[in-house]
Design a protein around this motif. Structure first.
Motif, mmCIF file in Angstrom:
data_model
loop_
_atom_site.group_PDB
_atom_site.id
_atom_site.type_symbol
_atom_site.label_atom_id
_atom_site.label_comp_id
_atom_site.label_asym_id
_atom_site.label_seq_id
_atom_site.Cartn_x
_atom_site.Cartn_y
_atom_site.Cartn_z
ATOM 1 N N ILE A 276 -5.762 -2.083 -5.569
ATOM 2 C CA ILE A 276 -6.963 -1.678 -4.517
ATOM 3 C C ILE A 276 -8.261 -2.710 -4.165
ATOM 4 C CG2 ILE A 276 -8.301 0.476 -3.780
ATOM 5 C CD1 ILE A 276 -5.253 1.005 -4.443
ATOM 6 N N ILE B 135 2.432 0.344 7.373
ATOM 7 C CA ILE B 135 2.029 1.293 6.342
ATOM 8 C C ILE B 135 1.911 2.891 6.816
ATOM 9 C CG2 ILE B 135 -0.175 1.985 4.995
ATOM 10 C CD1 ILE B 135 -0.670 -1.042 4.680
ATOM 11 N N HIS C 245 1.232 8.175 -5.937
ATOM 12 C CA HIS C 245 0.622 7.274 -5.240
ATOM 13 C C HIS C 245 0.499 7.345 -3.805
ATOM 14 C CE1 HIS C 245 0.344 3.394 -3.090
ATOM 15 N NE2 HIS C 245 -0.411 2.897 -4.392
ATOM 16 N N ASP C 246 1.562 7.477 -3.137
ATOM 17 C CA ASP C 246 1.620 7.683 -1.411
ATOM 18 C C ASP C 246 0.697 8.788 -0.906
ATOM 19 O OD1 ASP C 246 3.221 5.411 -1.965
ATOM 20 O OD2 ASP C 246 4.931 6.093 -0.898
ATOM 21 N N SER D 215 -7.488 5.994 1.781
ATOM 22 C CA SER D 215 -7.240 4.574 2.384
ATOM 23 C C SER D 215 -6.707 4.468 3.532
ATOM 24 C CB SER D 215 -6.177 3.561 1.442
ATOM 25 O OG SER D 215 -6.180 2.204 2.022
ATOM 26 N N HIS D 216 -5.604 5.198 3.860
ATOM 27 C CA HIS D 216 -5.002 5.213 5.096
ATOM 28 C C HIS D 216 -5.776 5.986 6.049
ATOM 29 C CE1 HIS D 216 -0.867 4.348 2.753
ATOM 30 N NE2 HIS D 216 -1.832 3.533 2.469
ATOM 31 N N SER E 3 0.849 -1.194 -0.370
ATOM 32 C CA SER E 3 -0.115 0.015 0.032
ATOM 33 C C SER E 3 0.806 1.171 -0.215
ATOM 34 C CB SER E 3 -0.951 -0.070 1.058
ATOM 35 O OG SER E 3 -1.883 1.049 1.143
ATOM 36 N N THR E 4 2.156 1.198 0.045
ATOM 37 C CA THR E 4 2.999 2.467 -0.087
ATOM 38 C C THR E 4 4.027 1.888 -1.243
ATOM 39 O OG1 THR E 4 4.648 1.429 1.599
ATOM 40 C CG2 THR E 4 2.848 3.122 2.159
ATOM 41 N N LYS E 5 4.423 2.800 -1.857
ATOM 42 C CA LYS E 5 5.511 2.647 -3.137
ATOM 43 C C LYS E 5 6.660 3.321 -3.151
ATOM 44 C CE LYS E 5 4.107 -0.548 -4.548
ATOM 45 N NZ LYS E 5 3.172 -1.288 -3.928
ATOM 46 N N ILE F 207 -3.145 7.784 -1.866
ATOM 47 C CA ILE F 207 -3.554 6.864 -1.030
ATOM 48 C C ILE F 207 -3.763 6.995 0.295
ATOM 49 C CG2 ILE F 207 -1.633 5.610 -0.572
ATOM 50 C CD1 ILE F 207 -4.502 4.188 -2.412
ATOM 51 N N HIS G 144 -0.049 -2.056 -6.890
ATOM 52 C CA HIS G 144 -0.895 -1.923 -5.539
ATOM 53 C C HIS G 144 -2.403 -2.097 -6.241
ATOM 54 C CE1 HIS G 144 -2.923 0.448 -2.107
ATOM 55 N NE2 HIS G 144 -3.007 -0.584 -2.088
ATOM 56 N N TRP H 62 -0.847 -2.986 9.104
ATOM 57 C CA TRP H 62 -1.244 -1.343 8.974
ATOM 58 C C TRP H 62 -0.302 -0.400 9.627
ATOM 59 C CZ3 TRP H 62 -3.785 1.188 5.356
ATOM 60 C CH2 TRP H 62 -4.613 0.401 4.649
#
Length: 282
Positions: free
Chosen positions: A117, A230, A173-174, A181-182, A93-95, A177, A115, A227
């Motif tokens: 989703i 992440i 992305h990070d 999401s986070h 979930s992190t790139k 997201i 990633h 998590w």
């Protein structure tokens, strides 16, 4: 096709199910630090063979579906062990940190940063389900750094599993997201914390909980093992989203204190447009 899945939980196990269904010749090798997970994956027919990182030299595809803090440590080791024709992709979930960890590796061309989703609040091999990825977005980062032949192999896998592909740089992305999401997971965890602490004094509070509470707090059942790393990896972006979220909560509280329910109504009415934005997303 010999597919090694490192981490045979919900995500890795679901890949195993769908790859087996989509590729008749696929043989799935499971790698997991938890021997019980491997035994369960065998009993559920998710994997065909228990294996280890030491056997990656025979792999055609390696999928890493483990916490991002572990992935960033072992990804260089994985690339060290694979053959020159092997595709490696992760589902983290992190790139940004993952891409940086192998940017100078001699086999960087073998790695694809991905990633999907997709997921549920459950974990472990028993949580794996068929068609988890069908219709879901799969974000690909730095695709140009992956060998074209291996890009084609990855896209064949993703297409057969029914994914929609979107390309993005790791930093973007990070950042994005963190919002979609986070922050959702943090909100759910903290709502759960608030209610659990209140429940200590009011034992019947959960008897009053309806579907709204259940759906909002659903993500609080997610794995802390996955998590917490992440949040650590994406700390700066998560803090930024939290600051904005807290500011909005504070404003809402102030409107309540001022009895300004006209403005509260307008705020909610404006936010209702999210129904149109999210239309069609399951």
């Amino acid at each position: 096709m010999k597919v090694f899945i490192i981490g045979v939980g919900l995500i890795g196990g679901s890949f195993a199910i769908d790859i087996k269904a989509a590729f008749n010749e696929a043989k799935i090798y499971g790698v997991d630090k938890n021997e019980e997970h491997l035994d369960k994956a065998i009993s559920l027919d998710l994997i065909d063979i228990k294996s280890s990182i030491e056997e990656l030299d025979i792999a055609d595809v390696v999928i890493t579906s483990i916490p991002v803090d572990v992935t960033v440590k072992i990804l260089p080791e994985i690339l060290d062990k694979i053959n020159d024709e092997c595709l490696v992709f992760d589902v983290g979930s992190t790139k940004k940190k993952l891409c940086n960890s192998v940017k100078d590796h001699p086999k960087r061309r073998n790695y694809l940063a991905a990633h999907p989703i997709a997921g549920t609040e459950f974990s472990g091999p028993q949580a794996a389900i068929a068609n988890l990825y069908r219709g879901k977005t799969n974000i690909i980062c730095e695709v140009e750094k992956t060998a074209f032949k291996l890009q084609e192999l990855a896209m064949e896998i993703f297409n057969r599993l029914g994914m929609r592909i979107r390309y993005m740089d790791p930093a973007s992305h990070d950042k994005h997201i963190a919002y979609v999401s986070h922050l959702s997971h943090i909100s759910s965890f903290m709502l759960g914390k608030t209610v659990v602490e209140k429940e200590k004094n009011e034992r019947d509070i959960f008897d009053m909980a309806g579907s709204g509470f259940a759906s909002t707090v659903r993500l609080a059942k997610s794995s802390p093992e996955m998590w917490a790393p992440i949040f650590k990896h994406n700390k700066e972006n998560v803090i930024e989203t939290l600051e904005e979220y807290i500011a909005n909560l504070t404003q809402f509280k102030e409107l309540m204190e001022e009895d300004n329910f006209v403005e509260i109504y307008k705020e909610m009415e404006d936010i209702n447009r999210i129904k149109t934005i999210l239309k069609g997303i399951s």
